[in-house]
Design a protein around this motif. Structure first.
Motif, mmCIF file in Angstrom:
data_model
loop_
_atom_site.group_PDB
_atom_site.id
_atom_site.type_symbol
_atom_site.label_atom_id
_atom_site.label_comp_id
_atom_site.label_asym_id
_atom_site.label_seq_id
_atom_site.Cartn_x
_atom_site.Cartn_y
_atom_site.Cartn_z
ATOM 1 N N PHE A 222 -37.254 -51.312 -25.604
ATOM 2 C CA PHE A 222 -36.019 -50.531 -25.678
ATOM 3 C C PHE A 222 -34.815 -51.472 -25.632
ATOM 4 N N ILE A 223 -34.876 -52.438 -24.735
ATOM 5 C CA ILE A 223 -33.797 -53.421 -24.608
ATOM 6 C C ILE A 223 -33.708 -54.283 -25.863
ATOM 7 N N ASP A 224 -34.850 -54.769 -26.338
ATOM 8 C CA ASP A 224 -34.868 -55.637 -27.522
ATOM 9 C C ASP A 224 -34.328 -54.911 -28.752
ATOM 10 N N ASN A 225 -34.689 -53.643 -28.908
ATOM 11 C CA ASN A 225 -34.210 -52.864 -30.052
ATOM 12 C C ASN A 225 -32.685 -52.731 -30.036
ATOM 13 N N ALA A 226 -32.149 -52.484 -28.848
ATOM 14 C CA ALA A 226 -30.693 -52.367 -28.723
ATOM 15 C C ALA A 226 -30.024 -53.693 -29.095
ATOM 16 N N LYS A 227 -30.555 -54.781 -28.555
ATOM 17 C CA LYS A 227 -29.959 -56.091 -28.821
ATOM 18 C C LYS A 227 -30.052 -56.475 -30.292
ATOM 19 N N SER A 228 -31.225 -56.277 -30.890
ATOM 20 C CA SER A 228 -31.422 -56.696 -32.276
ATOM 21 C C SER A 228 -30.607 -55.862 -33.253
ATOM 22 N N ASN A 229 -30.203 -54.668 -32.832
ATOM 23 C CA ASN A 229 -29.373 -53.815 -33.685
ATOM 24 C C ASN A 229 -27.908 -53.829 -33.265
ATOM 25 N N ASP A 230 -27.580 -54.725 -32.338
ATOM 26 C CA ASP A 230 -26.183 -54.878 -31.888
ATOM 27 C C ASP A 230 -25.633 -53.598 -31.265
ATOM 28 N N VAL A 231 -26.458 -52.899 -30.520
ATOM 29 C CA VAL A 231 -26.041 -51.678 -29.833
ATOM 30 C C VAL A 231 -25.873 -51.988 -28.345
ATOM 31 N N ASN A 232 -24.739 -51.637 -27.780
ATOM 32 C CA ASN A 232 -24.529 -51.820 -26.344
ATOM 33 C C ASN A 232 -25.503 -50.959 -25.557
ATOM 34 N N LEU A 233 -25.883 -51.437 -24.398
ATOM 35 C CA LEU A 233 -26.870 -50.725 -23.582
ATOM 36 C C LEU A 233 -26.513 -50.816 -22.109
ATOM 37 N N VAL A 234 -26.566 -49.685 -21.424
ATOM 38 C CA VAL A 234 -26.433 -49.671 -19.967
ATOM 39 C C VAL A 234 -27.529 -48.794 -19.374
ATOM 40 N N PHE A 235 -28.004 -49.182 -18.212
ATOM 41 C CA PHE A 235 -28.918 -48.364 -17.429
ATOM 42 C C PHE A 235 -28.110 -47.643 -16.353
ATOM 43 N N ILE A 257 -36.029 -56.949 -14.658
ATOM 44 C CA ILE A 257 -35.951 -57.031 -16.119
ATOM 45 C C ILE A 257 -34.496 -56.914 -16.574
ATOM 46 N N ALA A 258 -33.773 -55.970 -15.983
ATOM 47 C CA ALA A 258 -32.377 -55.764 -16.365
ATOM 48 C C ALA A 258 -31.539 -57.013 -16.082
ATOM 49 N N THR A 259 -31.769 -57.625 -14.946
ATOM 50 C CA THR A 259 -31.033 -58.842 -14.591
ATOM 51 C C THR A 259 -31.336 -59.967 -15.581
ATOM 52 N N LYS A 260 -32.616 -60.137 -15.891
ATOM 53 C CA LYS A 260 -33.028 -61.187 -16.824
ATOM 54 C C LYS A 260 -32.429 -60.965 -18.210
ATOM 55 N N GLU A 261 -32.362 -59.704 -18.644
ATOM 56 C CA GLU A 261 -31.884 -59.376 -19.994
ATOM 57 C C GLU A 261 -30.378 -59.096 -20.025
ATOM 58 N N ASN A 262 -29.732 -59.260 -18.873
ATOM 59 C CA ASN A 262 -28.275 -59.056 -18.778
ATOM 60 C C ASN A 262 -27.867 -57.632 -19.162
ATOM 61 N N VAL A 263 -28.626 -56.670 -18.682
ATOM 62 C CA VAL A 263 -28.309 -55.252 -18.895
ATOM 63 C C VAL A 263 -27.710 -54.698 -17.603
ATOM 64 N N SER A 264 -26.540 -54.108 -17.687
ATOM 65 C CA SER A 264 -25.878 -53.564 -16.494
ATOM 66 C C SER A 264 -26.608 -52.322 -15.996
ATOM 67 N N ILE A 265 -26.749 -52.218 -14.671
ATOM 68 C CA ILE A 265 -27.297 -51.017 -14.038
ATOM 69 C C ILE A 265 -26.221 -50.403 -13.152
ATOM 70 N N PHE A 266 -25.871 -49.165 -13.436
ATOM 71 C CA PHE A 266 -24.938 -48.428 -12.589
ATOM 72 C C PHE A 266 -25.777 -47.546 -11.664
#
Length: 314
Positions: A222-235, A257-266
């Protein structure tokens, strides 16, 4: 010898008849399936085939019931649609995301995280039946995910009637009793009472629960798909009156995983603004409409803050 030939001939005729009936039933059911105007399948159809919303929300009932698109649109000055689906977990959300990305590229994905998303669950696999009607059109996206739980998926999906047989009851139900929503959001009404909060306010982490590697794979994809398509992602983790056990293994891995992939978690499960706010909750785990509207505005503020922070870094 003649008797065997007769038996064989009858068997062939029977098989041909079954295949014809299966084909006709599949064609009719498939046609009816895509005529639905309300209900979970109608919402999925809209997400997959129609919506041009710049913000899409994914997740289980906590997504479906907690995010009000009209507030996101107002606060973020964009368009939004709630693609949450009750009872569905990570593999379903990954499949939905991949089908969406085949047609359009939104600006932002919001994935509402349930703390038990990575724990093994037979129900999570069973509920993938909701995606069967899309198999023929999205075989490249769905086949690898269905094969995670079934080695015989090619045989199962051969029969057209099998693709939609689990949807018929829902089609009839939603036809007789339309299920209204507001851009995918369905509000809950009613409030909690004090006596409903006297027990089970701590979600205990069952040490016997196991992490399902397929769910970990789905989250990473899910994270990779967002990144490869240039879509912002937040958890986002929704507020709850049942506090999450700090030793929850599933959530610990998600955070890692979120920390490693630099995905923000609110994480609003730790937000004291929701403590003892019984008038904002429909039950210990779900916000009512009043709470959902307040929550959606807070999520919007966090997203706007993140956007500003990113601009300052550039």
């Amino acid at each position: 010898m003649k008797g065997y030939i007769t038996i064989f001939s009858k068997m062939v005729k029977f098989v041909i008849l079954v295949l014809i009936v299966d084909l006709l039933f599949g064609i009719i059911s498939n046609h009816v399936f895509f005529l639905q105007k309300t209900g979970k399948y109608a919402r999925a159809n809209h997400v997959i085939y129609d919506t041009e919303a710049e913000v899409l929300i994914f997740g289980s009932s906590h997504a479906h019931r907690h995010y009000v698109p009209e507030i996101l649109e107002k606060e973020l000055k964009t368009t939004a649609y709630n693609a949450g689906a009750e009872g569905q977990q990570l593999i379903y959300h990954l499949a939905l995301q991949e089908m969406v990305l085949k047609r359009s590229t939104p600006n932002l994905f919001i994935l509402n995280i349930d703390e038990d998303f990575l724990y093994s669950s037979d129900i999570a696999y069973d509920r993938l039946n909701d995606l069967h009607p899309y198999y023929n059109e999205f075989k490249n996206e769905l086949r690898p995910l269905f094969k995670l739980n079934s080695k015989f998926i090619d045989i199962e999906m051969f029969f057209r009637s099998y693709l939609v047989n689990s949807t018929i009851i829902h089609i009839i139900r939603y036809y007789l009793s339309p299920q209204l929503d507001y851009k995918g959001y369905r509000p809950l009404h009613g409030t909690m009472t004090t006596d409903q909060t006297t027990s089970n306010l701590i979600k205990l982490d069952d040490e016997a629960k196991e992490i399902d590697k397929n769910f970990v794979f789905a989250l990473k994809e899910f994270i990779d798909n967002a990144k490869s398509n240039d879509v912002n992602l937040v958890f986002v983790i929704s507020p709850t009156l049942k506090k999450i056990n700090p030793n929850n293994k599933s959530l610990a891995i998600i955070n890692k995983i979120a920390t490693k992939e630099n995905v923000s978690i609110f994480n609003f499960a730790e937000d004291t603004n929701f403590d003892n706010k019984l008038d904002w909750f429909h039950d210990p785990s779900h916000l009512n409409d009043q709470g959902a509207r307040h929550f959606t505005k807070l999520v919007s503020e966090r997203i706007n803050q993140k956007i500003l922070t990113n601009l300052e870094k550039k």
